[in-house]
Design an enzyme around this catalytic site. Structure first.
Site, PDB file in Angstrom:
ATOM      1  N   LYS A 156     -21.603  -2.459  11.249  1.00 26.71           N
ATOM      2  CA  LYS A 156     -20.626  -3.067  12.425  1.00 26.71           C
ATOM      3  C   LYS A 156     -20.815  -1.932  13.525  1.00 26.71           C
ATOM      4  CE  LYS A 156     -16.712  -0.577  11.712  1.00 26.71           C
ATOM      5  NZ  LYS A 156     -15.949   0.545  12.451  1.00 26.71           N
ATOM      6  N   LYS A 187     -22.402   0.601  -2.051  1.00 33.38           N
ATOM      7  CA  LYS A 187     -23.294   1.910  -2.677  1.00 33.38           C
ATOM      8  C   LYS A 187     -22.613   2.071  -4.061  1.00 33.38           C
ATOM      9  CE  LYS A 187     -20.868   5.600  -0.229  1.00 33.38           C
ATOM     10  NZ  LYS A 187     -21.011   6.588   0.703  1.00 33.38           N
ATOM     11  N   LYS A 243       0.749  -1.208  -0.039  1.00 32.94           N
ATOM     12  CA  LYS A 243       0.111   0.124  -0.118  1.00 32.94           C
ATOM     13  C   LYS A 243       0.800   1.199  -0.156  1.00 32.94           C
ATOM     14  CE  LYS A 243      -4.071  -0.842   2.639  1.00 32.94           C
ATOM     15  NZ  LYS A 243      -4.849  -0.425   3.715  1.00 32.94           N
ATOM     16  N   GLU A 261     -14.409  10.955  12.625  1.00 32.65           N
ATOM     17  CA  GLU A 261     -14.348  11.225  11.291  1.00 32.65           C
ATOM     18  C   GLU A 261     -15.862  10.818  10.708  1.00 32.65           C
ATOM     19  OE1 GLU A 261     -12.083  12.603   9.086  1.00 32.65           O
ATOM     20  OE2 GLU A 261     -14.079  12.699   8.064  1.00 32.65           O
ATOM     21  N   ASN A 315     -23.965   7.589  13.366  1.00 37.69           N
ATOM     22  CA  ASN A 315     -24.353   6.522  12.411  1.00 37.69           C
ATOM     23  C   ASN A 315     -25.410   5.515  12.818  1.00 37.69           C
ATOM     24  OD1 ASN A 315     -22.276   6.845  10.565  1.00 37.69           O
ATOM     25  ND2 ASN A 315     -20.806   5.386  11.353  1.00 37.69           N
ATOM     26  N   GLY A 352     -25.304  -0.995   4.094  1.00 37.43           N
ATOM     27  CA  GLY A 352     -24.078  -1.863   4.026  1.00 37.43           C
ATOM     28  C   GLY A 352     -22.985  -1.415   4.523  1.00 37.43           C
ATOM     29  N   CYS A 408     -19.272   0.734   7.705  1.00 34.21           N
ATOM     30  CA  CYS A 408     -19.219   1.288   8.924  1.00 34.21           C
ATOM     31  C   CYS A 408     -20.924   1.197   9.687  1.00 34.21           C
ATOM     32  CB  CYS A 408     -19.200   2.880   8.673  1.00 34.21           C
ATOM     33  SG  CYS A 408     -17.523   3.308   7.960  1.00 34.21           S
TER      34      CYS A 408
END
Ligand code: UDX
Length: 447
Positions: A277, A337, A46, A162, A222, A271, A274
């Site tokens: 869960k 999404k 990465k 965030e 959330n 879904g 974030c």
């Protein structure tokens, strides 16, 4: 974005630990804002890709900004925590907190190992600012770990949740709705204000609070969003039993400014990495704290959401005449999404999997997520385009509302399928257009 740029000499030097969707975006945007930034990740591949100017995931606008940031000389990436400790005044913690296997709790392994790796290299006054979504109480515990491991006793911990959305990550980072600073001292607040100087100058509201409140803001936000989606999907279930139309119901509700139309889109549900869960981890944490009853409704929010996936499978079965066995299904969408290649807890792939388990022959197409989907679900068949997926299909099912799918001409699609039957899992297609082209059109919560 030039009005946001600030290369003030007193600006803190910033490290960003963890370079996934959140960390890479944060590191790149901070450099674009004028800060000197060092991104840190344990994954060498990465780090190499980012240093070479390649964003390892799909996020609109980010590759261009990575090039700009690297060209400015203000951004680089490393695997070396000693380098990070020496470099940074403010260390943003952006590692993942996935769901623990076999439990609803959050897995804090990555957060703990990042802090344990960084703290021994902190020899001078500096701030660790957690951005990851964590169970309330984690920051206080990590502060203890930092006190134990850091050579300097002037290292502090803050929490700065965030809220960025995938697909809008750049905009949400450069122009967030709000900043939340959970701090234990005025000095920590000053550091965060300096690190977000250009964003604050742009008029972004700042809420300064304590550590537990800052941790809770994220899961509360959330949970609210997930509840709003499940609320309208619960109404869809009632609509299905009564012949009412949930789309018109949602439209009528949305004009009430107290309710509003955002996150009130009915369909296959939520879904991603974030929302699912986070609500589970929140409910779990609340139970640990003895206040499980206060958020017990989140279990129902989760259950409503899961039922949408099953109901979508039912609709495909019904359209196919009562059995999925041997039925050819074109599944449009894999990402959780549109404008994302993220397939974590993707409703689309869950539905594709259930259809296949029911005996259907499923061909999946997604504009960006096929590679990730293939890794997660190697047993599904994948197509290279909408028309490739739809060839000889008995049923077409729309699972992720990419614009590309909205724009398909139902007459042209009709030419390649075996039967004109479509399930619109996201209320994204033009129902009348499909019906006029001879399709049987079905959508959740609509007659
Ligand atoms: C979410 C939060 O929005 C963000 O603030 C937080 O930082 C991370 O989690 P994200 O996971 O990127 O962001 O996606 P989001 O846009 O919130 O969508 C989540 C899911 O809800 C998607 O699967 C989407 O399809 C679904 N959704 C969203 C609906 O089903 N209906 C809606 O009305 C809105």
């Amino acid at each position: 974005m030039s009005d946001l740029t600030n290369a003030a000499t007193s600006a803190p030097r910033v490290t960003v630990i963890g370079t996934g969707y959140l960390g890479a975006t944060h590191a790149i945007c901070m450099a674009v804002l004028g800060f000197d930034v060092l991104g840190v990740d344990v994954a060498e591949d990465k780090v190499d890709r980012l240093n070479a100017g390649e964003v390892p995931f799909f996020e609109p606008g980010l590759p261009e900004l990575l090039t700009k940031a690297l060209d400015s000389g203000r951004l680089r990436f490393t695997t070396d925590y000693a380098e990070a400790g020496a470099f940074g005044d403010v260390h943003f913690l952006c590692v993942g907190t996935p769901q623990k296997p076999g439990s609803n709790a959050a897995d804090l392994t990555y957060v703990e190992s990042a802090v344990s790796a960084l703290a021994p290299h902190l020899n001078r006054r500096s701030l660790i600012a957690g951005k990851s979504t964590v169970p309330v109480g984690t920051a206080a515990r990590l502060a203890g770990l930092v006190r134990e491991l850091a050579p300097s006793d002037e290292v502090e911990l803050a929490w700065n949740p965030e809220f960025l959305r995938e697909g809008f990550a750049v905009e949400d980072t450069l122009r967030p709705d709000r900043l939340v600073f959970g701090v234990a001292s005025a000095w920590a607040e000053e550091q965060l204000r300096a690190a977000f100087g250009p964003v604050i100058e742009n008029g972004t509201p700042v809420v300064v609070t304590d550590l537990p409140t800052a941790e809770l803001v994220k899961v509360a936000a959330n949970s609210f969003l997930a509840t709003k989606i499940s609320y309208i999907n619960a109404m869809a279930e009632v609509c299905e039993a009564t012949g009412a139309d949930v789309q018109q119901l949602a439209q009528a509700l949305s004009y009430d400014t107290r309710i509003g139309g955002r996150f009130l889109r009915p369909g296959l549900g939520f879904g991603g990495g974030c929302l699912p869960k986070d609500i589970r981890a929140f409910a779990h944490r609340a139970e640990e704290l003895g206040v499980g009853q206060a958020v017990a409704f989140l279990h129902e929010v989760d259950a409503i959401n899961r039922r949408r996936r099953e109901r979508t499978v039912d609709l495909v079965r019904e359209l196919a005449g009562g059995s999925l066995s041997g039925v050819r299904v074109a599944a449009l969408g894999a990402a959780f999404k549109p404008d994302s290649d993220d397939v974590r807890d993707a409703p689309a792939l869950d539905v594709a999997r259930m259809l296949q388990e029911g005996g259907a022959i499923v061909r999946v197409y997604d504009p960006q997520a096929v590679e990730n989907a293939r890794r997660a679900y190697p047993d599904l068949e994948y197509a290279t385009s909408t028309f490739d997926a739809a060839r000889d299909a008995d049923v077409v099912v729309l699972l992720t509302e990419w614009n590309e799918f909205r724009e398909v001409d139902p007459n042209a699609l009709a030419d390649v399928v075996a039967h004109r039957r479509v399930v619109d899992g996201r209320h994204a297609l033009h129902a009348e257009g499909y019906r006029a082209a001879g399709w049987e059109y079905r959508a959740l919560g609509r007659p």
